[in-house]
Design a protein around this motif. Sequence first.
Motif, PDB file in Angstrom:
ATOM      1  N   UNK A 127      12.431   5.467 -48.709  1.00  0.00           N
ATOM      2  CA  UNK A 127      12.465   6.872 -48.328  1.00  0.00           C
ATOM      3  C   UNK A 127      13.874   7.295 -47.924  1.00  0.00           C
ATOM      4  N   UNK A 128      14.594   6.414 -47.235  1.00  0.00           N
ATOM      5  CA  UNK A 128      15.982   6.718 -46.879  1.00  0.00           C
ATOM      6  C   UNK A 128      16.841   6.881 -48.129  1.00  0.00           C
ATOM      7  N   UNK A 129      16.642   6.024 -49.117  1.00  0.00           N
ATOM      8  CA  UNK A 129      17.390   6.133 -50.373  1.00  0.00           C
ATOM      9  C   UNK A 129      17.042   7.442 -51.082  1.00  0.00           C
ATOM     10  N   UNK A 130      15.790   7.866 -51.006  1.00  0.00           N
ATOM     11  CA  UNK A 130      15.393   9.142 -51.599  1.00  0.00           C
ATOM     12  C   UNK A 130      16.159  10.297 -50.961  1.00  0.00           C
ATOM     13  N   UNK A 131      16.293  10.256 -49.637  1.00  0.00           N
ATOM     14  CA  UNK A 131      17.056  11.293 -48.958  1.00  0.00           C
ATOM     15  C   UNK A 131      18.505  11.303 -49.379  1.00  0.00           C
ATOM     16  N   UNK A 132      19.101  10.115 -49.494  1.00  0.00           N
ATOM     17  CA  UNK A 132      20.489  10.006 -49.931  1.00  0.00           C
ATOM     18  C   UNK A 132      20.650  10.517 -51.360  1.00  0.00           C
ATOM     19  N   UNK A 133      19.699  10.223 -52.213  1.00  0.00           N
ATOM     20  CA  UNK A 133      19.748  10.676 -53.606  1.00  0.00           C
ATOM     21  C   UNK A 133      19.786  12.197 -53.683  1.00  0.00           C
ATOM     22  N   UNK A 134      18.922  12.858 -52.929  1.00  0.00           N
ATOM     23  CA  UNK A 134      18.908  14.320 -52.943  1.00  0.00           C
ATOM     24  C   UNK A 134      20.205  14.886 -52.369  1.00  0.00           C
ATOM     25  N   UNK A 169      28.695  16.600 -41.671  1.00  0.00           N
ATOM     26  CA  UNK A 169      27.680  16.215 -40.695  1.00  0.00           C
ATOM     27  C   UNK A 169      26.286  16.301 -41.305  1.00  0.00           C
ATOM     28  N   UNK A 170      25.548  15.220 -41.158  1.00  0.00           N
ATOM     29  CA  UNK A 170      24.154  15.170 -41.605  1.00  0.00           C
ATOM     30  C   UNK A 170      23.265  15.180 -40.372  1.00  0.00           C
ATOM     31  N   UNK A 171      22.382  16.145 -40.303  1.00  0.00           N
ATOM     32  CA  UNK A 171      21.433  16.224 -39.198  1.00  0.00           C
ATOM     33  C   UNK A 171      20.071  15.740 -39.647  1.00  0.00           C
ATOM     34  N   UNK A 172      19.547  14.731 -38.981  1.00  0.00           N
ATOM     35  CA  UNK A 172      18.260  14.145 -39.356  1.00  0.00           C
ATOM     36  C   UNK A 172      17.206  14.587 -38.344  1.00  0.00           C
ATOM     37  N   UNK A 173      16.253  15.358 -38.808  1.00  0.00           N
ATOM     38  CA  UNK A 173      15.178  15.870 -37.952  1.00  0.00           C
ATOM     39  C   UNK A 173      13.984  14.929 -38.067  1.00  0.00           C
ATOM     40  N   UNK A 174      13.555  14.416 -36.922  1.00  0.00           N
ATOM     41  CA  UNK A 174      12.540  13.369 -36.918  1.00  0.00           C
ATOM     42  C   UNK A 174      13.233  12.024 -37.008  1.00  0.00           C
ATOM     43  N   UNK A 175      14.225  11.823 -36.154  1.00  0.00           N
ATOM     44  CA  UNK A 175      15.042  10.610 -36.232  1.00  0.00           C
ATOM     45  C   UNK A 175      14.244   9.417 -35.718  1.00  0.00           C
ATOM     46  N   UNK A 176      13.759   8.618 -36.676  1.00  0.00           N
ATOM     47  CA  UNK A 176      13.019   7.404 -36.361  1.00  0.00           C
ATOM     48  C   UNK A 176      13.519   6.283 -37.237  1.00  0.00           C
ATOM     49  N   UNK A 181      17.646   4.226 -40.944  1.00  0.00           N
ATOM     50  CA  UNK A 181      18.027   3.591 -42.206  1.00  0.00           C
ATOM     51  C   UNK A 181      18.953   4.511 -43.015  1.00  0.00           C
ATOM     52  N   UNK A 182      18.645   5.785 -43.024  1.00  0.00           N
ATOM     53  CA  UNK A 182      19.505   6.740 -43.721  1.00  0.00           C
ATOM     54  C   UNK A 182      20.885   6.795 -43.074  1.00  0.00           C
ATOM     55  N   UNK A 183      20.940   6.735 -41.759  1.00  0.00           N
ATOM     56  CA  UNK A 183      22.238   6.722 -41.069  1.00  0.00           C
ATOM     57  C   UNK A 183      23.061   5.514 -41.484  1.00  0.00           C
ATOM     58  N   UNK A 226      18.271  16.912 -42.988  1.00  0.00           N
ATOM     59  CA  UNK A 226      17.277  16.076 -43.663  1.00  0.00           C
ATOM     60  C   UNK A 226      16.031  15.998 -42.779  1.00  0.00           C
ATOM     61  N   UNK A 227      14.895  16.384 -43.341  1.00  0.00           N
ATOM     62  CA  UNK A 227      13.646  16.375 -42.599  1.00  0.00           C
ATOM     63  C   UNK A 227      12.894  15.077 -42.855  1.00  0.00           C
ATOM     64  N   UNK A 228      12.712  14.293 -41.787  1.00  0.00           N
ATOM     65  CA  UNK A 228      11.969  13.026 -41.859  1.00  0.00           C
ATOM     66  C   UNK A 228      10.781  13.030 -40.905  1.00  0.00           C
TER      67      UNK A 228
END
Length: 359
Positions: A127-134, A169-176, A181-183, A226-228
């Motif tokens: 899922x983190x890789x999917x976010x990076x891809x987009x 700056x990347x803002x991750x909403x729902x940082x878990x 992993x995305x960070x 990025x919404x997680x």
Amino acid sequence: MSTATNELTTPGTSVRAPFTVAVTADAAKPDGSSIHGDLGLRRLTEQGVQWHVLPSYTDPIPPADLTGVHAVLSLGHIAFDARTLDHAPDLRLIARFGAGFETIDLESCTRAGVVVTNTPDAIRRPLAVAGLTLLLALAHKLLAKDRLTRTSDWAARERYRGAPIVGQTVGIVGFGSVGAELARLLAPLGMKVVGNNRSGRHPEAAGLGVELLGLDELLERSDYVVLCAALTPETENLIGADALARMKPSAHLINIGRGKLVDTDALRRALQTGLIAGAGLDVFEPEPLLPDDALLTLDNVVLSPHSLCWTKDFTRDVSAAALGSILATAAGKRPLNVLNPEVFDSAAFAAKQGRNHDS
């Protein structure tokens, strides 16, 4: 939540009665093949666990289809509520193939003595890789450039210059776990990461150099949001007109969480009017999108049909985790990644265990 594996039975005992698993038909065929690939159901067969795919995709599952079923491998988002559970006296486990569980009433499951598990560790990297891809596709305007190439319209390429990566700056909403992993994936790209979650804390945040902020501040500072987040009553339509108005006109919104986290009408307007620069969406409300949805016509939107993380390693690892929960339960052990650990103290759970050993 994660619950360590512990014996529920007296050491040396085993499940006497046959253990039966129903696989939901929303993503599987009668032979056990699925849209995700090989689920590895032979593991169940090898351990003497019986399984079958439900005869139809019906939501909720008809009571007759749960008669004599001890576990459900839920491949999608079928609802399990008190009414369904009342007609499933033999059910002991709902094993979710994936992380989301918003359609499962955990309180009702606990009252019914039904354990619910998911597979958060297995889905974290895909899922983190999917976010990076987009994110990268949006930054480089990949969709528009692909179209220009296919139509030999090279003269128009000057209109589609990429956006910066380094220093953004990347803002991750729902940082878990997915956000962490995305960070990790973003760090070598020279991007700064900020996060937001309900508690305002995360054990890995400091070590990853992630500053946790309030949602408004995150939206105002981020170049990519990025919404997680998990979908709950509190997070439904979390990103609406007011939230979008707080974002920079040059910012991009990426949703790899759930479609209902975003007010789609507000997002559509924001993209059409230039309130934000673009969006990358793997999830929607509704799913699938209607054929006349304006999102399908926009150059500044990258779309994926809720499947960007579906890779061979995704299927392998998620299947292994979900089947591990089933096999542990069949053997009278506590599975990992239990979402309602209080169920183990319930009278209903104890009664089901007792019926198992009397069989």
